[in-house]
Structure formats: C-alpha cells, structure tokens
Write an enzyme that holds these catalytic residues in place. Structure first.
Site, PDB file in Angstrom:
ATOM      1  N   ASP A 158       0.811  -1.210   0.000  1.00  0.00           N
ATOM      2  CA  ASP A 158       0.000   0.000   0.000  1.00  0.00           C
ATOM      3  C   ASP A 158       0.846   1.262   0.000  1.00  0.00           C
ATOM      4  OD1 ASP A 158       0.917  -0.477   2.579  1.00  0.00           O
ATOM      5  OD2 ASP A 158      -1.027  -0.321   3.557  1.00  0.00           O
ATOM      6  N   ASP A 171       6.864   3.911   3.483  1.00  0.00           N
ATOM      7  CA  ASP A 171       7.039   4.946   4.509  1.00  0.00           C
ATOM      8  C   ASP A 171       8.498   4.945   4.962  1.00  0.00           C
ATOM      9  OD1 ASP A 171       6.635   6.804   6.501  1.00  0.00           O
ATOM     10  OD2 ASP A 171       5.573   5.466   7.846  1.00  0.00           O
ATOM     11  N   VAL A 192      -2.105   8.766   6.345  1.00  0.00           N
ATOM     12  CA  VAL A 192      -3.283   8.671   5.480  1.00  0.00           C
ATOM     13  C   VAL A 192      -4.025   7.351   5.712  1.00  0.00           C
ATOM     14  CG1 VAL A 192      -2.320  10.165   3.685  1.00  0.00           C
ATOM     15  CG2 VAL A 192      -1.882   7.706   3.586  1.00  0.00           C
ATOM     16  N   ASP A 195      -5.019   1.596   6.873  1.00  0.00           N
ATOM     17  CA  ASP A 195      -5.736   1.642   8.149  1.00  0.00           C
ATOM     18  C   ASP A 195      -5.058   2.547   9.170  1.00  0.00           C
ATOM     19  OD1 ASP A 195      -3.461  -0.206   8.584  1.00  0.00           O
ATOM     20  OD2 ASP A 195      -4.374  -0.445  10.563  1.00  0.00           O
TER      21      ASP A 195
HETATM   22  P1  IMP Z   1       7.316   1.167   6.579  1.00  0.00           P
HETATM   23  O1  IMP Z   1       7.899  -0.134   7.034  1.00  0.00           O
HETATM   24  O2  IMP Z   1       7.557   2.282   7.582  1.00  0.00           O
HETATM   25  O3  IMP Z   1       7.705   1.567   5.166  1.00  0.00           O
HETATM   26  O4  IMP Z   1       5.754   1.021   6.664  1.00  0.00           O
HETATM   27  C1  IMP Z   1       5.019   0.298   5.800  1.00  0.00           C
HETATM   28  C2  IMP Z   1       3.690  -0.070   6.387  1.00  0.00           C
HETATM   29  O5  IMP Z   1       3.265   0.825   7.420  1.00  0.00           O
HETATM   30  C3  IMP Z   1       2.660   0.046   5.308  1.00  0.00           C
HETATM   31  O6  IMP Z   1       2.523  -1.156   4.607  1.00  0.00           O
HETATM   32  C4  IMP Z   1       1.422   0.439   6.087  1.00  0.00           C
HETATM   33  O7  IMP Z   1       0.749  -0.713   6.544  1.00  0.00           O
HETATM   34  C5  IMP Z   1       1.934   1.221   7.269  1.00  0.00           C
HETATM   35  N1  IMP Z   1       1.874   2.686   7.039  1.00  0.00           N
HETATM   36  C6  IMP Z   1       2.889   3.548   6.829  1.00  0.00           C
HETATM   37  N2  IMP Z   1       2.450   4.794   6.642  1.00  0.00           N
HETATM   38  C7  IMP Z   1       1.106   4.731   6.728  1.00  0.00           C
HETATM   39  C8  IMP Z   1       0.057   5.717   6.617  1.00  0.00           C
HETATM   40  O8  IMP Z   1       0.249   6.917   6.379  1.00  0.00           O
HETATM   41  N3  IMP Z   1      -1.207   5.232   6.769  1.00  0.00           N
HETATM   42  C9  IMP Z   1      -1.510   3.934   7.015  1.00  0.00           C
HETATM   43  N4  IMP Z   1      -0.561   2.995   7.121  1.00  0.00           N
HETATM   44  C10 IMP Z   1       0.729   3.384   6.990  1.00  0.00           C
HETATM   45 MG    MG Z   2      -1.148  -0.922   8.492  1.00  0.00          MG
END
Ligand code: IMP
Ligand code: MG
Length: 182
Positions: free
Chosen positions: A99, A102, A152, A158
């Site tokens: 999705d 981040d 978001v 979620d």
């Molecule tokens: P990362 O490991 O920090 O890149 O995060 C990835 C996961 O965190 C995504 O697959 C989402 O499930 C969740 N996530 C990160 N940012 C958001 C956001 O703004 N809204 C909702 N879920 C997020």
């Molecule tokens: Mg999530």
C-alpha cells in the site's frame, strides 16, 4: 468516517485512473515473463484487487502477511513474518505490491526475505510513497502517487485496523492520532 479526515487526498476516480496507467506500464514490462505477484496483506488488498483486474497477463498471485506497526503511526522497525513458508518463485519474476512506502523497513525486509527464494527478478510496486528520508533505502519501481509525510487512511490503508473500507484516500485528523497515543 469522513468526519475523521482532515482532507481527502485522492478520490476513487483519481485512484482508478492512475491504476489504468500503472497497469498498462506493468503489462508492457512483464509481457512474455513468468510473473508472480506478491501482495502484502492487509494494506494492499483493495489496491491489489483493482490493479490486477487491469493486467491482462497470465500471472500467479501469492500473499504475504507481515506486522510492523503494532497499532501506532510510527514503525517499530521490527518486521514479523506471519507465515513460515515462502511461495515457490524459482525462475519467476516477482512483483511485490504494497500500500505505502514509509520508513522502508517493511519492504526492505520483504525484499531481503524473497531474495533467499531465488526468483529471476524482484520489483516493487506501491500505491503511495511518502516523500521523506527513509530508515532503509528501498527503490520502488512503480509508484501510484508521491505524498507528503502525513498519516493517510482509506482504500486499504488503516489506522488501528479502521478505515480500510473507505473508497478514497485521506489525511487522518491529527487529534485522533494523538488521542489514541495517550
Ligand atoms: P514502513 O515499514 O515504515 O515503510 O511502513 C510500511 C507499512 O506501514 C505500510 O505497509 C502500512 O501498513 C503502514 N503505514 C505507513 N504509513 C502509513 C500511513 O500513512 N497510513 C496507514 N498505514 C501506513
Ligand atoms: Mg497498516
């Protein structure tokens, strides 16, 4: 649910129009290739369903479930895989669908893990990518929309497992995030 949003970022029609473009690019890139799509649950479910129905290629679909957030808006850095066995992807081209990109922790961990299964190639496709310095460098090959570093929800994304069924994407009100952090 709409009252919980600060503003709407992408309406459903905007998202679907962008998916048409992404699907056309992906279909062109993977013609004549043995493609396995690996969708990361639960966030990519709705994105995956809408995107794959626009890709008229033979492909296999597998899903991986990971947890990294534990209900907060900041990543914990630790990525837990919920299944033991990886899909059989030897001699196949993998396209990972998620999705949102981040911090990069989740996709970097998934990529590392899938590399151990000896696929022919691995590419990453995300609906959203936050403009920020990432803890782990991950190169997304296909990006739906670049967004600012805001939290978001909607269209699969979620906050504490809520809002996934909103048909559009919006910025969650900050007071709701701080409230639940207390
Ligand atoms: P990362 O490991 O920090 O890149 O995060 C990835 C996961 O965190 C995504 O697959 C989402 O499930 C969740 N996530 C990160 N940012 C958001 C956001 O703004 N809204 C909702 N879920 C997020
Ligand atoms: Mg999530």
């Amino acid at each position: 649910m709409q009252d919980d949003l600060e503003r709407i970022l992408f309406h459903e029609t905007t998202i679907l129009r962008r998916l048409d473009e992404m699907a056309a690019t992906i279909s062109r890139d993977y013609r004549q290739r043995d493609l396995t799509v690996i969708a990361i649950l639960n966030g990519s479910l709705i994105f995956m369903a809408d995107l794959l129905r626009r890709i008229p290629l033979p492909l296999k679909l597998d899903c991986l479930s990971v947890a990294s957030y534990h209900g907060k808006t900041q990543t914990s850095g630790e990525v837990v895989f919920k299944q033991v066995a990886l899909p059989d992807v030897v001699d196949r081209h993998i396209l990972i669908l998620d999705d949102i990109l981040d911090s990069g922790h989740t996709l970097a961990a998934i990529r590392d893990k899938l590399e151990t299964a000896n696929p022919k190639s691995i590419r990453v496709c995300v609906l959203l990518s936050k403009k920020k310095v990432r803890s782990r460098e991950v190169n997304a090959d296909y990006i739906g929309f670049d967004i600012e570093d805001e939290f978001v929800v909607g269209y699969g994304l979620d906050f504490m497992e809520q809002y996934r069924n909103l048909p559009y994407i919006g910025v969650l009100r900050k007071d709701l995030i701080t409230q639940s952090a207390q």
